[in-house]
Design an enzyme around this catalytic site. Structure first.
Site, mmCIF file in Angstrom:
data_model
loop_
_atom_site.group_PDB
_atom_site.id
_atom_site.type_symbol
_atom_site.label_atom_id
_atom_site.label_comp_id
_atom_site.label_asym_id
_atom_site.label_seq_id
_atom_site.Cartn_x
_atom_site.Cartn_y
_atom_site.Cartn_z
ATOM 1 N N GLY A 314 -9.600 -107.923 81.852
ATOM 2 C CA GLY A 314 -10.336 -108.575 81.014
ATOM 3 C C GLY A 314 -11.564 -109.386 81.659
ATOM 4 O O GLY A 314 -12.177 -108.965 82.864
ATOM 5 N N GLU A 315 -12.019 -110.707 81.062
ATOM 6 C CA GLU A 315 -13.142 -111.394 81.465
ATOM 7 C C GLU A 315 -14.463 -110.636 81.276
ATOM 8 O O GLU A 315 -15.470 -111.351 81.475
ATOM 9 C CB GLU A 315 -12.940 -111.747 83.118
ATOM 10 C CG GLU A 315 -11.488 -112.522 83.185
ATOM 11 C CD GLU A 315 -11.463 -112.772 84.766
ATOM 12 O OE1 GLU A 315 -12.273 -112.471 85.623
ATOM 13 O OE2 GLU A 315 -10.393 -113.507 85.151
ATOM 14 N N GLY A 316 -14.597 -109.565 81.161
ATOM 15 C CA GLY A 316 -15.707 -108.567 81.482
ATOM 16 C C GLY A 316 -15.977 -107.811 82.580
ATOM 17 O O GLY A 316 -17.053 -107.324 82.749
#
Length: 347
Positions: A314-316
């Site tokens: 996740g996080e980008g």
């Protein structure tokens, strides 16, 4: 802002698509030899309404953060406090996504739309908190409709500001302990897939926790009577899901590509598509998350991910890694010579 944005989302431009396809056929390479990159460049020309389309750089990443009441059901072993701690880590530049973003030259904006804790002001942190975490979706609707719309419009405003600041592509990021549970519920609700088939291991849970998570998602979706996309978001989504929905919609209205990260972004993309089907024209699937729901969501949207690295952070991170590929696809239309201009014979 929501209605205005949905109204502004238009179909891809047919003339630009035709021109991009024709240009691809004249470039010094065998026709179709760049595979999915050719189709992507053509679609982005249709999005921009011009051939060649703008190179999607500089880009900007927004990480939307929120907490979840369903955490109380034991769907993850991670303490809820980690959400606020990771937000501080993003702001300090110490997370994986920060390292990837520095490599790609992408600025990171962190947006608090629903973190349970009170966060200290910081330069890269935007306070757009709608409420301090959602309610427990297994007991009651996670948000009210009014809260959901506020979060959607917060995401829209972030997109608007980033594009006004010069971004030619937007990247999605997220943070929220337990947020793969509402993601699975959203994916099951929007695609009508079996909840068990779209509920993954998240941060790496054991079989007992996974069974509990599947039961929570199944119960939430089976008991969901809503048909309006906003009501579905309100019932089983998260504040970061709603904000990402708005972020994606505004990108589409502004004719700017939005590179999706993993399963949280994919579930928000389903909500955006349900609200404005034409918004899918702006979406680029950065990568295939290891979470099973992501593949189901992308398949439903008919988006093919650019990379498949088994990521589930996740996080980008996946969106940032994919950005150079997106930019390369467009750069071909700008910089590669045609057979005629290069004096190269072709069949």
């Amino acid at each position: 802002m929501l209605n205005e944005t949905i109204t502004a989302i238009r179909p891809l431009d047919d003339e630009a698509i035709t021109a991009a396809r024709a240009l691809q056929g004249r470039l010094t390479k065998p026709a179709g030899s760049l595979g999915a990159l050719e189709a992507l460049s053509v679609r982005l020309a249709g999005l921009a309404g011009v051939c060649p389309p703008p190179i999607p750089q500089p880009a900007a990443l927004a990480i939307f953060a929120g907490d979840h009441g369903v955490h109380e059901q034991g769907v993850t072993p991670w303490p809820q406090e980690v959400t606020a701690q990771m937000v501080a880590n993003f702001v300090a530049g110490g997370a994986v996504v920060n390292a990837f973003a520095r490599q790609a030259g992408v600025p990171v904006t962190v947006v608090d739309v629903g973190v349970k804790a009170t966060l200290e002001p910081a330069g890269a942190l935007l306070d757009r908190k709608v409420r301090a975490g959602t309610r427990d979706l297994s007991v009651e609707p996670a948000m009210t409709r009014e809260e959901t719309v506020r979060a959607i419009e917060a995401g829209m405003q972030v997109a608007e500001d980033l594009v006004a600041g010069g971004a030619r592509a937007l990247l999605t990021g997220d943070m929220g302990i337990a947020n793969t549970t509402p993601s699975a519920a959203l994916i099951a609700a929007f695609t009508h897939a079996d909840p068990a088939a779209v509920t993954g291991l998240g941060t790496g849970i054991d079989s007992e926790t996974h069974a509990r998570k599947v039961a929570v998602v199944t119960s939430a979706v089976v008991g969901l009577n809503a048909e309006d996309p906003i009501d579905i978001l309100a019932a089983v989504g998260g504040l970061e899901h709603a904000a990402l929905t708005g972020y994606i919609l505004r990108a589409a209205a502004l004719r700017v590509p939005v590179v999706l990260d993993g399963v949280i972004a994919a579930s928000a993309a389903l909500a955006a598509h349900a609200l404005a089907p034409g918004s899918v024209g702006a979406m680029v699937a950065g990568h295939r998350s290891a979470e099973p729901g992501a593949t189901v969501a992308l398949g439903y949207l008919e988006l093919e991910p650019l990379v498949d690295l088994g990521l589930r952070l996740g996080e980008g991170t996946g969106a940032v890694l994919a950005l150079p590929i997106v930019a390369s696809a467009v750069r071909v239309l700008h910089e590669v010579a045609t057979f005629d201009s290069a004096g190269v014979a072709h069949k």
